[in-house]
Motif scaffolding. Structure first.
Motif, PDB file in Angstrom:
ATOM      1  N   ASP A  12     -69.119   0.083   4.308  1.00 30.45           N
ATOM      2  CA  ASP A  12     -68.151  -0.054   2.849  1.00 30.45           C
ATOM      3  C   ASP A  12     -66.508  -0.299   2.946  1.00 30.45           C
ATOM      4  O   ASP A  12     -65.703  -1.006   2.702  1.00 30.45           O
ATOM      5  N   GLN A  13     -66.395   0.761   3.924  1.00 28.90           N
ATOM      6  CA  GLN A  13     -64.998   0.519   4.221  1.00 28.90           C
ATOM      7  C   GLN A  13     -64.804  -0.607   5.328  1.00 28.90           C
ATOM      8  O   GLN A  13     -63.141  -1.264   5.047  1.00 28.90           O
ATOM      9  N   LEU A  14     -65.703  -1.007   6.016  1.00 30.58           N
ATOM     10  CA  LEU A  14     -64.858  -1.703   6.751  1.00 30.58           C
ATOM     11  C   LEU A  14     -64.836  -3.239   5.835  1.00 30.58           C
ATOM     12  O   LEU A  14     -64.703  -4.424   5.860  1.00 30.58           O
ATOM     13  N   GLU A  15     -65.860  -3.330   4.712  1.00 30.47           N
ATOM     14  CA  GLU A  15     -65.706  -4.995   3.789  1.00 30.47           C
ATOM     15  C   GLU A  15     -64.573  -4.277   3.199  1.00 30.47           C
ATOM     16  O   GLU A  15     -63.270  -5.633   2.455  1.00 30.47           O
ATOM     17  N   LEU A  16     -64.041  -3.130   2.823  1.00 31.83           N
ATOM     18  CA  LEU A  16     -62.769  -3.286   2.255  1.00 31.83           C
ATOM     19  C   LEU A  16     -61.575  -3.750   3.317  1.00 31.83           C
ATOM     20  O   LEU A  16     -60.380  -4.888   2.575  1.00 31.83           O
ATOM     21  N   VAL A  17     -61.613  -3.544   4.482  1.00 30.98           N
ATOM     22  CA  VAL A  17     -60.432  -3.791   5.150  1.00 30.98           C
ATOM     23  C   VAL A  17     -60.597  -5.684   5.879  1.00 30.98           C
ATOM     24  O   VAL A  17     -59.448  -6.680   5.770  1.00 30.98           O
ATOM     25  N   ARG A  18     -61.437  -5.610   5.562  1.00 37.62           N
ATOM     26  CA  ARG A  18     -62.420  -7.366   6.110  1.00 37.62           C
ATOM     27  C   ARG A  18     -62.308  -8.404   4.831  1.00 37.62           C
ATOM     28  O   ARG A  18     -61.804  -9.420   4.998  1.00 37.62           O
ATOM     29  N   SER A  19     -61.995  -7.611   3.246  1.00 37.68           N
ATOM     30  CA  SER A  19     -61.478  -8.469   2.491  1.00 37.68           C
ATOM     31  C   SER A  19     -60.494  -8.835   2.300  1.00 37.68           C
ATOM     32  O   SER A  19     -60.046  -9.594   1.765  1.00 37.68           O
ATOM     33  N   GLY A  20     -59.279  -7.802   2.799  1.00 38.19           N
ATOM     34  CA  GLY A  20     -58.100  -7.846   2.837  1.00 38.19           C
ATOM     35  C   GLY A  20     -57.431  -7.240   1.238  1.00 38.19           C
ATOM     36  O   GLY A  20     -56.327  -6.937   1.542  1.00 38.19           O
ATOM     37  N   ARG A  21     -58.201  -6.204   0.794  1.00 37.52           N
ATOM     38  CA  ARG A  21     -57.742  -5.027  -0.259  1.00 37.52           C
ATOM     39  C   ARG A  21     -57.397  -3.692   0.990  1.00 37.52           C
ATOM     40  O   ARG A  21     -56.710  -3.794  -0.036  1.00 37.52           O
ATOM     41  N   VAL A  22     -57.894  -3.613   1.553  1.00 40.44           N
ATOM     42  CA  VAL A  22     -56.609  -3.009   2.312  1.00 40.44           C
ATOM     43  C   VAL A  22     -56.602  -3.221   4.233  1.00 40.44           C
ATOM     44  O   VAL A  22     -56.875  -3.959   4.793  1.00 40.44           O
ATOM     45  N   SER A  23     -55.344  -2.121   4.571  1.00 43.40           N
ATOM     46  CA  SER A  23     -54.638  -3.588   5.627  1.00 43.40           C
ATOM     47  C   SER A  23     -55.435  -2.638   6.861  1.00 43.40           C
ATOM     48  O   SER A  23     -56.075  -1.171   6.774  1.00 43.40           O
ATOM     49  N   TRP A  24     -55.377  -3.582   7.931  1.00 44.26           N
ATOM     50  CA  TRP A  24     -55.265  -2.654   9.158  1.00 44.26           C
ATOM     51  C   TRP A  24     -54.784  -1.393   9.355  1.00 44.26           C
ATOM     52  O   TRP A  24     -55.222  -0.780  10.345  1.00 44.26           O
ATOM     53  N   ASP A  25     -53.608  -1.097   9.522  1.00 46.17           N
ATOM     54  CA  ASP A  25     -52.699  -0.004   9.103  1.00 46.17           C
ATOM     55  C   ASP A  25     -53.320   0.742   8.788  1.00 46.17           C
ATOM     56  O   ASP A  25     -53.552   1.546   9.114  1.00 46.17           O
ATOM     57  N   ALA A  26     -53.743   1.166   7.885  1.00 46.00           N
ATOM     58  CA  ALA A  26     -54.622   2.041   7.128  1.00 46.00           C
ATOM     59  C   ALA A  26     -55.286   2.196   8.322  1.00 46.00           C
ATOM     60  O   ALA A  26     -56.543   3.655   8.161  1.00 46.00           O
TER      61      ALA A  26
ATOM     62  N   THR B  24     -58.383   4.198   1.965  1.00 45.74           N
ATOM     63  CA  THR B  24     -58.380   4.394   0.798  1.00 45.74           C
ATOM     64  C   THR B  24     -57.365   5.427   0.627  1.00 45.74           C
ATOM     65  O   THR B  24     -56.934   4.968  -0.441  1.00 45.74           O
ATOM     66  N   ARG B  25     -57.731   6.323   0.824  1.00 46.50           N
ATOM     67  CA  ARG B  25     -56.793   7.510   0.542  1.00 46.50           C
ATOM     68  C   ARG B  25     -55.242   7.240   0.918  1.00 46.50           C
ATOM     69  O   ARG B  25     -54.239   6.254   1.166  1.00 46.50           O
ATOM     70  N   ASP B  26     -54.567   8.395  -0.156  1.00 47.79           N
ATOM     71  CA  ASP B  26     -52.695   8.456  -0.139  1.00 47.79           C
ATOM     72  C   ASP B  26     -52.624   8.258   0.982  1.00 47.79           C
ATOM     73  O   ASP B  26     -53.069   9.333   1.942  1.00 47.79           O
ATOM     74  N   PRO B  27     -51.554   7.393   1.361  1.00 50.72           N
ATOM     75  CA  PRO B  27     -50.708   8.132   2.839  1.00 50.72           C
ATOM     76  C   PRO B  27     -49.973   9.994   2.636  1.00 50.72           C
ATOM     77  O   PRO B  27     -49.488   9.963   1.719  1.00 50.72           O
ATOM     78  N   SER B  28     -50.955  10.428   4.022  1.00 51.37           N
ATOM     79  CA  SER B  28     -50.625  11.593   3.782  1.00 51.37           C
ATOM     80  C   SER B  28     -50.376  11.575   5.012  1.00 51.37           C
ATOM     81  O   SER B  28     -51.477  11.982   6.051  1.00 51.37           O
ATOM     82  N   ARG B  29     -48.813  12.132   5.569  1.00 50.92           N
ATOM     83  CA  ARG B  29     -49.057  12.196   6.743  1.00 50.92           C
ATOM     84  C   ARG B  29     -49.616  13.073   7.930  1.00 50.92           C
ATOM     85  O   ARG B  29     -49.950  14.389   8.028  1.00 50.92           O
ATOM     86  N   HIS B  30     -50.051  12.613   9.182  1.00 52.19           N
ATOM     87  CA  HIS B  30     -51.122  13.696   9.420  1.00 52.19           C
ATOM     88  C   HIS B  30     -50.352  13.529  10.865  1.00 52.19           C
ATOM     89  O   HIS B  30     -49.439  13.430  10.961  1.00 52.19           O
ATOM     90  N   LEU B  31     -51.207  14.793  12.090  1.00 52.68           N
ATOM     91  CA  LEU B  31     -50.381  15.200  13.286  1.00 52.68           C
ATOM     92  C   LEU B  31     -50.836  15.022  14.021  1.00 52.68           C
ATOM     93  O   LEU B  31     -50.961  15.249  15.351  1.00 52.68           O
ATOM     94  N   SER B  32     -51.351  13.314  14.268  1.00 52.73           N
ATOM     95  CA  SER B  32     -52.304  13.541  15.571  1.00 52.73           C
ATOM     96  C   SER B  32     -52.163  12.950  16.467  1.00 52.73           C
ATOM     97  O   SER B  32     -52.300  12.743  17.792  1.00 52.73           O
ATOM     98  N   PHE B  33     -50.382  12.094  16.955  1.00 52.34           N
ATOM     99  CA  PHE B  33     -49.430  11.855  17.819  1.00 52.34           C
ATOM    100  C   PHE B  33     -48.479  13.363  18.327  1.00 52.34           C
ATOM    101  O   PHE B  33     -47.684  13.110  18.457  1.00 52.34           O
ATOM    102  N   GLY B  34     -48.420  14.455  17.342  1.00 52.83           N
ATOM    103  CA  GLY B  34     -48.009  15.670  17.213  1.00 52.83           C
ATOM    104  C   GLY B  34     -47.235  15.613  16.562  1.00 52.83           C
ATOM    105  O   GLY B  34     -46.495  14.867  15.688  1.00 52.83           O
ATOM    106  N   HIS B  35     -45.455  16.002  16.763  1.00 55.25           N
ATOM    107  CA  HIS B  35     -44.580  17.243  16.221  1.00 55.25           C
ATOM    108  C   HIS B  35     -43.268  16.942  16.641  1.00 55.25           C
ATOM    109  O   HIS B  35     -43.500  18.515  17.097  1.00 55.25           O
TER     110      HIS B  35
END
Length: 442
Positions: free
Chosen positions: A261-275, A336-347
């Motif tokens: 379902d998530q793959l279909e969202l990005v393939r359809s253009g409804r969500v960006s690959w950046d997301a 599709t979740r609201d942008p929320s800064r993660h820390l996976s590259f550190g801080h």
């Protein structure tokens, strides 16, 4: 202050990072843990506390503050010693010395300079996809695509020939492993040191236009890099320049295939690959546990005090799915979740300087892969995928996928009419055209 919870023994083979992250998070924002070899440490498990501690001056990178190591209780043959005490570079220093070493590297990875790499990354990506299309329908995506892309990019920057890529992959996979093999880790560290020392010697005697030569020639306030600093810095650049992106690409592909379902969202253009890239970084961070910072003084965290002289690791496994930061759906892969800064590259001061390059590479590789192979699918059930067995990197040993469907001929039943044209049955096992995954007739 209250007593610390009982120590949690971390699985050295990392068989279920998500479950272990949840266990750590439930135990508290900082938790005593036991690493392979019985080495004691503390794990930071929640987003807010990690964000605060990663800028706390009482947590330092210099292992001179690690009490157990200075007392000789942690041997130099400990399997993770190369990550805990890796040598003089920007990842082992603080303050002015850290700023001096980091400034030399950061210049090469500014957003503007990284964007200038886009044509080269696209070129390498196309070449790898062409090779995949000309090969077998089933392939280990890690070996054939996710690894060679970032390794080729970073080695191109440093002027390292392609013939050395396999050697580097083998060395770094053993380096990041957590299996207790003292003789093996010493040989691995010696191999890595020999490689970067030779690279430094070559560029000192015959500098070129590559990044290694530029780093050696650069001078900042405080002086140019010594040979030891240059070697340690190059080792960090090669490791961070490929390992993070390899894992990011593999983890993102795995997540998308497991969530159609998530793959279909990005393939359809409804969500960006950046997301997709950002959600993959959060949900399955490329680094599981980052070793180490050391407490230069007692550090209170909530109701617990981390004593001075203790090693502290950042558990990105736990932090990435912290519901206090990402909500009640934190355990779900949701682009599709609201942008929320993660820390996976550190801080803070030690945030990964190569993160723009990793994002660029994944942002090019993922859409190109799925566009080139629209029928791409998993070749084995997700539950059968094998983790890399590393306490430090969140990766797979391999990622078997089916790229496309190709028609093959099978002999028709004995006595079937139709002469030569009825003698073969075309069974669509693999065809790159969507909709041909079925028998196509006699």
């Amino acid at each position: 202050m209250t007593a610390a919870p009982a120590p949690i023994v971390l699985d050295p083979l990392a068989r279920d990072n998500a479950a272990e992250g949840a266990l750590l998070r439930a135990a508290g924002p900082v938790v005593p843990v036991v690493l392979p070899g019985g080495v004691a440490a503390w794990a930071v498990t929640r987003h807010a506390e990690a964000r605060e501690l990663l800028t706390d001056a009482r947590l330092v990178k210099d292992a001179a503050h690690w009490g157990a190591y200075q007392r000789g209780e942690v041997p130099k043959t400990w399997p993770l010693i190369g990550l805990a005490v890796p040598g003089p570079s920007m990842v082992t220093t603080d303050g002015a010395e850290h700023r001096r070493l980091r400034a030399l590297v950061a210049q090469a990875f500014t957003p503007r300079r990284v964007e200038l790499m886009r044509p080269r990354v696209e070129e390498i990506t196309r070449g790898l996809l062409d090779a995949l299309a000309a090969g077998e329908p089933e392939v280990d995506l890690k070996t054939a695509f996710a690894f060679p892309l970032p390794m080729t990019v970073i080695c191109s920057l440093l002027g390292v020939p392609e013939s050395d890529h396999g050697v580097l992959r083998d060395l770094y996979e053993r380096f990041f492993g957590a299996k207790p093999n003292p003789e093996g880790i010493q040989a691995t560290i010696a191999g890595l040191n020999a490689f970067v020392n030779e690279l430094v010697a070559q560029r000192r005697s015959a500098p070129g236009e590559d990044l290694a030569s530029v780093l050696l020639a650069a001078d900042t306030e405080g002086g140019a890099l010594t040979d030891a600093e240059a070697a340690a810095t190059l080792r960090v650049i090669i490791a961070a320049g490929h390992e993070t992106t390899v894992n990011l690409i593999c983890n993102a592909v795995r997540a998308l295939l497991a969530h159609p379902d998530q793959l279909e969202l990005v393939r359809s253009g409804r969500v960006s690959w950046d997301a997709v890239v950002e959600e993959s970084l959060r949900w399955t961070p490329p680094t599981s546990n980052f070793l180490f910072r050391f407490t230069a003084a007692d550090v209170p965290v909530g109701d617990v005090v981390i004593p001075a002289g203790e090693p502290v690791l950042v558990s990105y496994n736990a932090i990435g799915r912290d519901p206090l930061q990402h909500g009640v759906t934190a355990e779900l892969f949701d682009i599709t979740r609201d942008p929320s800064r993660h820390l996976s590259f550190g801080h803070g001061p030690h945030v990964c300087p190569g993160s723009p390059l990793a994002r660029l590479e994944a942002g090019i590789a993922l859409p190109a892969l799925f566009e080139r192979f629209p029928e791409l699918s998993a070749a084995v059930p997700d539950a059968e995928l094998r983790p890399s067995g590393s306490l430090v990197v969140n990766s797979l040993q391999e990622l078997p996928i089916r790229l496309f469907w190709r028609s093959v001929m099978t002999r028709a039943p004995s006595g079937f009419p139709g002469g030569v044209f009825g003698f073969w049955r075309f069974r669509s096992e693999s065809c790159p055209v969507a909709g041909h995954g079925r028998d196509t007739g006699w």
